[in-house]
Design an enzyme around this catalytic site. Structure first.
Site, PDB file in Angstrom:
ATOM      1  N   GLY A 183       0.840  -1.195   0.000  1.00  0.00           N
ATOM      2  CA  GLY A 183       0.000   0.000   0.000  1.00  0.00           C
ATOM      3  C   GLY A 183       0.876   1.247   0.000  1.00  0.00           C
ATOM      4  O   GLY A 183       1.975   1.267  -0.562  1.00  0.00           O
ATOM      5  N   SER A 184       0.388   2.270   0.671  1.00  0.00           N
ATOM      6  CA  SER A 184       1.103   3.555   0.629  1.00  0.00           C
ATOM      7  C   SER A 184       2.381   3.587   1.455  1.00  0.00           C
ATOM      8  O   SER A 184       3.126   4.571   1.395  1.00  0.00           O
ATOM      9  CB  SER A 184       0.167   4.681   1.085  1.00  0.00           C
ATOM     10  OG  SER A 184      -0.819   4.921   0.098  1.00  0.00           O
ATOM     11  N   THR A 185       2.666   2.527   2.226  1.00  0.00           N
ATOM     12  CA  THR A 185       3.990   2.489   2.881  1.00  0.00           C
ATOM     13  C   THR A 185       5.078   2.418   1.810  1.00  0.00           C
ATOM     14  O   THR A 185       6.245   2.712   2.086  1.00  0.00           O
ATOM     15  CB  THR A 185       4.115   1.283   3.830  1.00  0.00           C
ATOM     16  OG1 THR A 185       3.958   0.056   3.099  1.00  0.00           O
ATOM     17  CG2 THR A 185       3.074   1.345   4.936  1.00  0.00           C
TER      18      THR A 185
END
Length: 659
Positions: A409-411
């Site tokens: 994801g956005s990590t």
């Protein structure tokens, strides 16, 4: 004169044709060579005299050699002739003294024998020498009717400890609840007993009515730890219910360390085929550290070998003491492990905490979990029944989430930032004009959640987790530099981690980027990149550790070492500041907890769009004390606030640490 000359010539011819007498020493030496090579059939066929063959068939000759040598794990067989000067000319039988030595599992065998050899003349009056074979050539004072009885003494299994000496897998004396069938009134007490010990009446009945049960036998039902003493005292008040004691494998932290530590279980028929040194009834490590370090943990059984003569006379001929297994000490902090599990136990997810400065993994959790004590401490039900019981409770005991890989994801946006900064293709102050909520690239849409900023730089891109910003940045970085940057982060190679094989992180399904569309989606975390939770934590740890990503460690004996230098110190400092701003100024403000300066990055990964499933990620650390970084992934968070839910669980973990 001619007649005399003819006779002299004939004498010379006869003398030339006369063979030298066969030397028994040469025969014996050839026999010894064949023996040391363990060519038993040749020993028998070529060298044994006829009486020996009549007394011992070839098959028995071979079987007895192999049986004894295998039993004692014979090595380095050496047979010597002790006297080279025995007179043999003109003799029909000679006795040559010899010495037999070989190594066994217990001691060196060293003894003297006499090789009795008979001369035999063939039809042409040629001499041959053969050996009178004795069973004592195999083993001292051995007869073919002898039997060897082996008694084993179990070795104490090594224990698994955390970094502070707390036992994660321990050998502990437990109480054995038993039923004496002839004294137990099932009609009156079975239902009551079943309710008290959380077993079905059928399970209990099946255990005390096994085929080998006798009215006076105490049949094992279930084991209990010392903290359940009061219950056991109440149970043995029931007529026919009694209590014994035994040493069992116990897991003090139960569910909290289940997937990490694993458990032991009885060997199966397949195990007996696959592994040496086990017999029916033994236990071996099945999963986790118990399985990975089975060889070190198991120890070595002691044994005593008794030679039993036909008349019943017994003699102990070999004995070894059991050797305790090796303890395995992990970098894990059981206190952290328990607290992390406690906040996650009601969800499906995984989490890891590490010390960025050393790479030591301090906790590693997968939920939901099971209690491994139900395997080692439960009833003597078959393994299948035990696992079925866990599945009935909604738990798949084999599903260890932290072994797998997941969409970050956005990590992923921190990884894109590292790659851009290190390649020189990303200016943190450069602003992209992003007026709309969606951006089209190659007919594929990139959508951002927040539209607060129209001009977006690295700081606002991280604060607002702007998908379009990172997609555009990736295009400017380019496929070649982006792939090279991911490789420098260890993605696509084996994770150097001392745990039963975890899945390797990947760049894409094909191992590269075939087009810019895939590159753009990858940059913000929705491409085909997959990361293991320990690997993700290690990359973030490299930023926290001023650019040096440490090798993830699980064993205290491992020496901390830099796995990869992933970002320059000045860029690491920039990213540290930005990770803090996502909490103080950005969309992760819920992570602000009293007394801490939390910094981190969220991630929401869409798993199945048609089912609207999302995983929520949060990687964070306290900048006041950067010795602990937490990476947590919680599954199916779409109706629970997305990654905010993961932040809230992590907050509870930090609060538990403070308390």
């Amino acid at each position: 004169m001619k007649k005399i000359l003819f006779m002299i010539i004939m004498l010379f011819i006869l003398a030339g044709c006369q063979k030298e007498p066969v030397n028994p020493y040469d025969v014996l030496n050839d026999y010894i060579t064949t023996w040391e090579e363990q060519n038993f059939s040749s020993m028998y066929e070529e060298y044994l005299q006829s009486d020996s063959k009549e007394n011992v068939p070839l098959q028995l000759f071979e079987e007895k050699h192999k049986e004894v040598y295998d039993l004692f794990e014979m090595e380095n067989l050496k047979v010597e002739v002790l006297d080279q000067e025995v007179e043999w000319e003109e003799q029909e039988t000679v006795t040559i003294p010899g010495k037999i030595t070989y190594d066994t599992f217990a001691r060196k065998i060293d003894y003297e024998v006499n090789f009795v050899m008979d001369k035999v003349l063939d039809e042409e009056e040629n001499e041959h020498w053969y050996i009178q074979w004795e069973p004592s050539f195999i083993f001292p004072e051995y007869d073919l009717t002898d039997e060897f009885v082996i008694d084993y003494t179990e070795a104490t299994r090594g224990e698994i400890l955390d970094s502070k000496g707390n036992k994660l897998a321990a050998n502990e004396e437990v109480m054995n609840l038993q039923i004496v069938p002839g004294e137990f009134n099932a009609e009156r007490d079975l239902a009551k007993l079943a309710e008290m010990i959380d077993m079905s009446e059928e399970e209990i009945t099946g255990l005390y009515t096994l085929s080998w049960a006798q009215p006076h036998y105490a049949m094992p039902i279930k084991n209990f730890r010392e903290d359940e003493r009061d219950l056991v005292l109440e149970l043995i008040e029931i007529e026919g219910v009694t209590n014994g004691r035994s040493m069992e494998r116990v897991y003090p932290f139960a569910e909290a360390t289940a997937h990490l530590v694993g458990y032991i279980d009885e060997v199966t028929a397949q195990d007996l085929e696959d592994f040496d040194g086990y017999e029916q009834g033994d236990r071996l490590g099945v999963t986790g550290i118990e399985g990975l370090y089975e060889k070190e943990l198991k120890g070595k059984k002691g044994l005593e070998v008794t030679q039993v003569k036909e008349d019943g006379t017994e003699k102990t001929i070999a004995r070894t003491e059991p050797e305790r297994g090796q303890d395995i000490t992990l970098t894990i902090d059981a206190n952290l492990q328990q607290k992390l599990y406690d906040v996650m136990k009601d969800d499906a997810g995984q989490a890891a905490t590490i010390d960025p400065s050393t790479g030591k993994v301090l906790s590693l959790v997968s939920t939901p979990a099971y209690d491994p004590n139900t395997v080692t401490m439960g009833s003597s039900m078959s393994k299948k029944k035990r696992l079925d019981k866990l599945k009935e409770a909604g738990i798949n005991a084999s599903e260890n989430r932290f072994r797998g890989t997941y969409s970050p994801g956005s990590t992923m946006k921190l990884l894109t930032s590292i790659i851009g900064l290190e390649s020189g293709k990303l200016d943190p102050n450069h602003q992209y004009d992003i007026p709309e909520k969606q951006w089209d690239i190659g007919g594929s849409k990139v959508t951002r959640v927040y539209v607060d900023d129209k001009k977006v730089d690295l700081e606002s891109g991280l604060n607002n987790s702007d998908n379009i910003y990172f997609a555009k940045a990736a295009i400017d970085i380019g496929i070649e530099d982006f792939e090279e940057g991911l490789a420098k982060l260890g993605i696509g190679e084996e994770l150097p981690f001392a745990y039963p094989p975890v899945s390797d992180s990947q760049i894409s399904n094909s191992g590269s980027f075939d087009n810019e569309v895939l590159l753009a989606h990858t940059a913000y975390g929705q491409g085909e990149v997959l990361l293991n939770i320990v690997h993700l934590a290690s990359i973030y740890g490299g930023v926290v550790n001023d650019g040096s990503m440490m090798k993830p460690l699980l064993l205290v004996e491992e020496t901390p070492e830099v796995w990869k230098n992933i970002v320059l110190p000045e860029n690491a400092k920039l990213l540290q500041d930005n990770l803090r701003k996502t909490v103080t100024e950005g969309k992760s403000s819920v992570a602000n907890v009293p007394g801490r300066e939390i910094a981190g990055k969220t991630g929401t990964a869409e798993i199945k769009k048609e089912e609207s499933l999302e995983n929520g990620l949060w990687v964070s650390y306290d900048q006041k004390d950067p010795t602990l970084l937490t990476a947590m992934l919680i599954e199916d968070v779409i109706d629970r606030g997305g990654s905010r839910y993961t932040i809230e669980l992590t907050n509870k973990f930090y609060e538990a640490l403070s308390n």
